[in-house]
Design a protein around this motif. Structure first.
Motif, short mmCIF file in Angstrom:
data_model
loop_
_atom_site.label_atom_id
_atom_site.label_comp_id
_atom_site.label_asym_id
_atom_site.label_seq_id
_atom_site.Cartn_x
_atom_site.Cartn_y
_atom_site.Cartn_z
N GLU A 1 -1.92 -0.35 6.85
CA GLU A 1 -3.11 0.09 7.59
C GLU A 1 -3.88 1.13 6.80
OE1 GLU A 1 -4.29 1.92 11.99
OE2 GLU A 1 -2.23 1.30 11.57
N GLN A 2 -3.15 2.01 6.11
CA GLN A 2 -3.81 3.05 5.30
C GLN A 2 -4.22 2.53 3.93
OE1 GLN A 2 -1.85 7.04 5.31
NE2 GLN A 2 -0.31 6.06 6.60
N TYR A 3 -3.39 1.65 3.37
CA TYR A 3 -3.60 1.14 2.01
C TYR A 3 -3.49 -0.38 2.01
CZ TYR A 3 -2.68 6.00 0.64
OH TYR A 3 -2.71 7.37 0.51
N PRO A 4 -4.55 -1.08 2.38
CA PRO A 4 -4.48 -2.55 2.46
C PRO A 4 -4.06 -3.19 1.14
CG PRO A 4 -6.49 -1.72 3.50
CD PRO A 4 -5.87 -0.55 2.79
N GLU A 5 -3.23 -4.21 1.24
CA GLU A 5 -2.74 -5.01 0.10
C GLU A 5 -1.93 -4.19 -0.90
OE1 GLU A 5 -5.86 -7.28 -1.67
OE2 GLU A 5 -6.27 -8.41 0.15
N GLU B 1 2.54 -11.30 8.69
CA GLU B 1 1.92 -10.91 9.96
C GLU B 1 1.79 -9.40 10.09
OE1 GLU B 1 4.45 -12.68 12.85
OE2 GLU B 1 3.78 -14.74 12.43
N LEU B 2 2.70 -8.66 9.47
CA LEU B 2 2.68 -7.20 9.54
C LEU B 2 1.73 -6.57 8.52
CD1 LEU B 2 6.49 -6.55 10.07
CD2 LEU B 2 4.67 -6.00 11.70
N GLY B 3 1.12 -7.41 7.67
CA GLY B 3 0.12 -6.88 6.74
C GLY B 3 0.55 -6.75 5.30
N ALA B 4 1.72 -7.28 4.94
CA ALA B 4 2.15 -7.21 3.54
C ALA B 4 1.11 -7.87 2.64
CB ALA B 4 3.50 -7.89 3.37
N GLY B 5 0.88 -7.25 1.48
CA GLY B 5 -0.08 -7.82 0.53
C GLY B 5 0.51 -8.92 -0.32
N GLY B 6 1.84 -9.01 -0.35
CA GLY B 6 2.51 -10.04 -1.14
C GLY B 6 4.00 -9.95 -0.95
N ASP C 1 -0.05 1.43 -7.95
CA ASP C 1 -0.99 0.51 -7.28
C ASP C 1 -0.36 -0.24 -6.12
OD1 ASP C 1 -3.60 0.27 -9.15
OD2 ASP C 1 -1.82 0.66 -10.36
N ARG C 2 0.92 -0.60 -6.26
CA ARG C 2 1.62 -1.31 -5.20
C ARG C 2 3.04 -0.79 -5.09
NH1 ARG C 2 -1.37 -5.49 -7.76
NH2 ARG C 2 0.37 -6.13 -9.08
#
Length: 239
Positions: free
Chosen positions: A121-125, A160-165, A101-102
């Protein structure tokens, strides 16, 4: 990602066995048996998420325990987050397509921060960036190499780069069952809006409460659970 505060059992795998290291040092490990047995035991005990780490992958850069980890993923019907040896976008996407999952990126994210944006971008969070701190700086390659990077500043960049956590491990107290340090966690939490998972040093349920008070959204627990300091059920009841 975490609607409520979670206690997440760690399943760290070295040479296809579950182990816990002290301070991240090879040669300090205590072994706790088969990964699938350990993982399914945590599921039966009420775990809501599993934290898997391929320690050989973290140290060597190759996913040496891929077969053991695949067996755990197939055996456990709950969210799994996995780190250790994930170095490329294709590594990450193959794992996410295969049921993880992550993915947890440490060395790869430090060496190539844009990898976080590419995967997200392909797999948000789906990306947790692992900021493992020793003596106040981020360390990589299985906690063996310093980078000079401040964890709190790095966390803001990865958000800022989109990391989910962010997975923050306090290596200085990791595996020692001597208690947690909340100040580094609180400082990191203050700088970001994404979830922060704390790890390292938990010895008591009060340690878990302290990390929650510091702002963590979840905590990974290894040695304390394996050594019977408290049970997962007791932690859930107390929280």
């Amino acid at each position: 990602m975490f609607p409520e505060f979670e206690v997440i059992p760690a399943v760290d795998i070295q040479d296809e066995q579950v182990v816990q290291l002290v301070g991240g040092e090879r040669g300090t490990e205590t072994t706790y048996g088969d990964p699938v047995e350990a993982a399914t035991g945590w599921v039966d005990a009420g775990a809501e998420t599993l934290h898997l780490v391929d320690l050989d992958g973290a140290f060597e850069g190759d996913r040496e325990n891929a077969a053991a980890i695949e067996a755990v993923v197939q055996a456990c019907d709950l969210p799994v987050q996995l780190g250790g040896g994930i170095r490329t976008v294709s590594d990450a996407t193959a794992l996410l397509d295969g049921g993880v999952d992550r993915v947890i990126l440490g060395t790869a994210a430090v060496e190539n921060p844009d990898i976080v944006a590419e995967i997200s971008e392909q797999y948000p969070e789906s990306v947790l960036v692992s900021l493992d701190a020793k003596d106040g700086e981020v360390v990589v390659s299985g906690w063996t190499e310093g980078t000079g990077i401040d964890p709190a500043e790095a966390a803001q960049r990865y958000e800022e780069l989109g990391a989910g956590g962010i997975l923050f491990t306090d290596v200085d107290v990791e595996g020692q069952l001597a208690g947690v340090r909340t100040e580094p966690v609180a400082r990191l939490v203050e700088g970001v809006d994404i979830p922060v998972i704390a790890s390292g040093g938990v010895a008591t349920i009060e340690d878990i409460r302290s990390l929650r008070t510091a702002g963590a959204d979840a905590v990974v627990v290894g040695s304390a659970l394996y050594e019977g300091q408290f049970t997962l059920a007791e932690a859930h009841e107390a929280l």
